[in-house]
Scaffold this motif. Structure first.
Motif, short mmCIF file in Angstrom:
data_model
loop_
_atom_site.label_atom_id
_atom_site.label_comp_id
_atom_site.label_asym_id
_atom_site.label_seq_id
_atom_site.Cartn_x
_atom_site.Cartn_y
_atom_site.Cartn_z
N LEU A 234 0.73 -1.25 -0.03
CA LEU A 234 -0.04 0.11 -0.12
C LEU A 234 0.70 1.30 -0.07
CD1 LEU A 234 -3.12 -0.62 2.22
CD2 LEU A 234 -3.11 -0.22 -0.27
N PRO A 235 2.18 1.32 0.94
CA PRO A 235 2.77 2.55 0.62
C PRO A 235 3.24 2.92 -0.73
CG PRO A 235 3.34 1.38 2.72
CD PRO A 235 2.46 0.42 1.91
N LEU A 236 3.79 1.70 -1.35
CA LEU A 236 4.48 1.95 -2.85
C LEU A 236 3.03 2.24 -3.74
CD1 LEU A 236 6.72 -1.03 -2.73
CD2 LEU A 236 7.40 1.41 -2.72
N LEU A 237 1.97 1.94 -3.34
CA LEU A 237 0.70 2.27 -4.12
C LEU A 237 0.21 3.65 -4.10
CD1 LEU A 237 -1.52 -0.97 -4.52
CD2 LEU A 237 -0.04 0.10 -6.15
N ARG A 238 0.91 4.57 -3.19
CA ARG A 238 0.34 5.91 -3.01
C ARG A 238 0.29 6.55 -4.11
NH1 ARG A 238 0.12 9.22 1.68
NH2 ARG A 238 1.03 7.38 3.10
N PRO A 239 1.15 6.73 -4.92
CA PRO A 239 0.93 7.69 -6.25
C PRO A 239 -0.16 7.02 -7.16
CG PRO A 239 3.05 7.10 -5.95
CD PRO A 239 2.36 6.21 -4.96
N THR A 240 -0.41 5.85 -7.11
CA THR A 240 -1.56 5.21 -7.91
C THR A 240 -2.87 5.41 -7.10
OG1 THR A 240 -0.10 3.40 -8.63
CG2 THR A 240 -2.37 3.17 -9.03
N LEU A 242 -3.51 7.77 -5.42
CA LEU A 242 -3.72 9.47 -5.56
C LEU A 242 -4.42 9.57 -6.76
CD1 LEU A 242 -3.38 12.33 -4.69
CD2 LEU A 242 -0.97 12.40 -5.61
N PHE A 243 -3.93 9.27 -7.93
CA PHE A 243 -4.22 9.38 -9.25
C PHE A 243 -6.01 8.88 -9.42
CE2 PHE A 243 -5.23 7.95 -13.72
CZ PHE A 243 -4.74 9.33 -14.13
N THR A 244 -6.01 7.44 -9.04
CA THR A 244 -7.51 7.10 -9.07
C THR A 244 -8.29 8.02 -7.96
OG1 THR A 244 -6.70 5.27 -7.45
CG2 THR A 244 -6.72 4.86 -9.79
#
Length: 315
Positions: A234-240, A242-244
């Motif tokens: 989940l921390p590594l998916l933070r930019p994703t 944010l975008f979604t």
């Protein structure tokens, strides 16, 4: 005078690796060529984007109505009167509450369903992932009319699929789209089913971009599946995320098609949205009031997007 003083000074040599200087004429020609290439876009942008936006902004400070279309320069300025009138309009406030309900419930639900589907596609069903991707994404590109036909069949009060299944368990299902209590949840369910495919594709790309070594390191440290997902993935998916969340939130704040096609804003304005009420005001010919409502919605979208960037940005 000696011959040494009559010799010309040696020519200055250009340092190796430095490109030759270009004259101002060459730069001017390049600038002119660049402007010629972008001129069609600039003209189209000014004519069809910037011009209408500025025109509508000015219209929101006037009393322009449908009868003024033939004499647009005869309208009078009213300052912020349209904005005050919109904020004091009971139906507009009801539409704002409905929109907030739709966004607060719909956006997190859409992201959770999309992330869950992406995890399943990434981990569990890789052999037939392509088939599932098409199936999940198909509602995104399907016409709202076709979707309305499907969901009207599912939510029909007597012979509908959902009430039929509930009847097998002795539950008497309500008239979903005609109930003040269940109409909005029904539209939220339809919106989640229709839109989670886009976020799922983005989440799947984000998951596949995470190195496998990250999870392997977590396994070596003794972390379970949920701990690895919670503290590593989940921390590594933070930019994703944010975008979604930004794109989904903007779309849901402008939701219009679902109530327009399924409920026409009813029953008793329980599903009317800001965009739909603004559309109705345009239809009534209240152009100044309608544009002020549009810009109020724009301000809300900008504020919420800013908050999302502040909360979900990379730290």
């Amino acid at each position: 005078m000696s011959s040494a003083t009559l010799q010309e000074p040696p020519a200055r040599t250009r340092p190796a690796g430095r490109p030759p200087r270009r004259g101002r004429g060459a730069l001017n020609h390049q600038t002119a060529a660049a402007w010629i290439l972008v001129l069609p876009f600039v003209v189209l942008f000014l004519a069809f984007t910037a011009g209408p936006v500025l025109g509508s902004l000015g219209m929101s400070f006037t009393d322009m109505r449908q009868r003024d279309l033939r004499t647009p320069f005869s309208v009078e300025g009213v300052g912020f009167e349209n904005y005050a009138k919109a904020l004091s309009d009971e139906t507009f406030r009801k539409a704002a509450l409905n929109t907030a309900y739709f966004v607060i419930v719909g956006v997190p639900l859409t992201l959770v369903v999309a992330l869950g589907a992406a995890v399943l596609l990434d981990r569990g069903v890789k052999k037939v992932a392509g088939l599932f991707k098409v199936g999940y994404y198909l509602p995104v590109v399907t016409s709202i009319v076709a979707i309305a036909v499907i969901w009207r069949f599912v939510l029909a009060p007597e012979a509908g699929l959902l009430n039929t299944v509930l009847g097998w368990f002795g539950v008497d299902g309500p008239n979903w789209l005609a109930s003040k209590t269940w109409a909005m949840p029904s539209l939220i369910a339809m919106a989640v089913w229709r839109n989670f495919g886009s976020a799922m594709i983005i989440f799947l790309a984000g998951l596949q971009g995470i190195p496998q070594s990250v999870e392997e390191a977590g396994q070596l440290d003794g972390a379970g599946a949920w701990q690895r997902f919670r503290y590593l993935i989940l921390p590594l998916l933070r930019p994703t995320i944010l975008f979604t969340s930004v794109t989904t939130g903007i779309g849901y704040l402008q939701f219009f098609e679902e109530p327009f096609v399924m409920t026409q804003g009813g029953p008793l304005n329980s599903t009317i949205s800001v965009s739909m009420y603004t559309y109705q005001q345009f239809g009534f010919g209240n152009y100044g009031l309608a544009t002020s409502m549009s810009y109020l919605l724009f301000v809300v979208i900008a504020v919420i997007t800013f908050i999302q960037f502040r909360l979900l940005r990379e730290k």
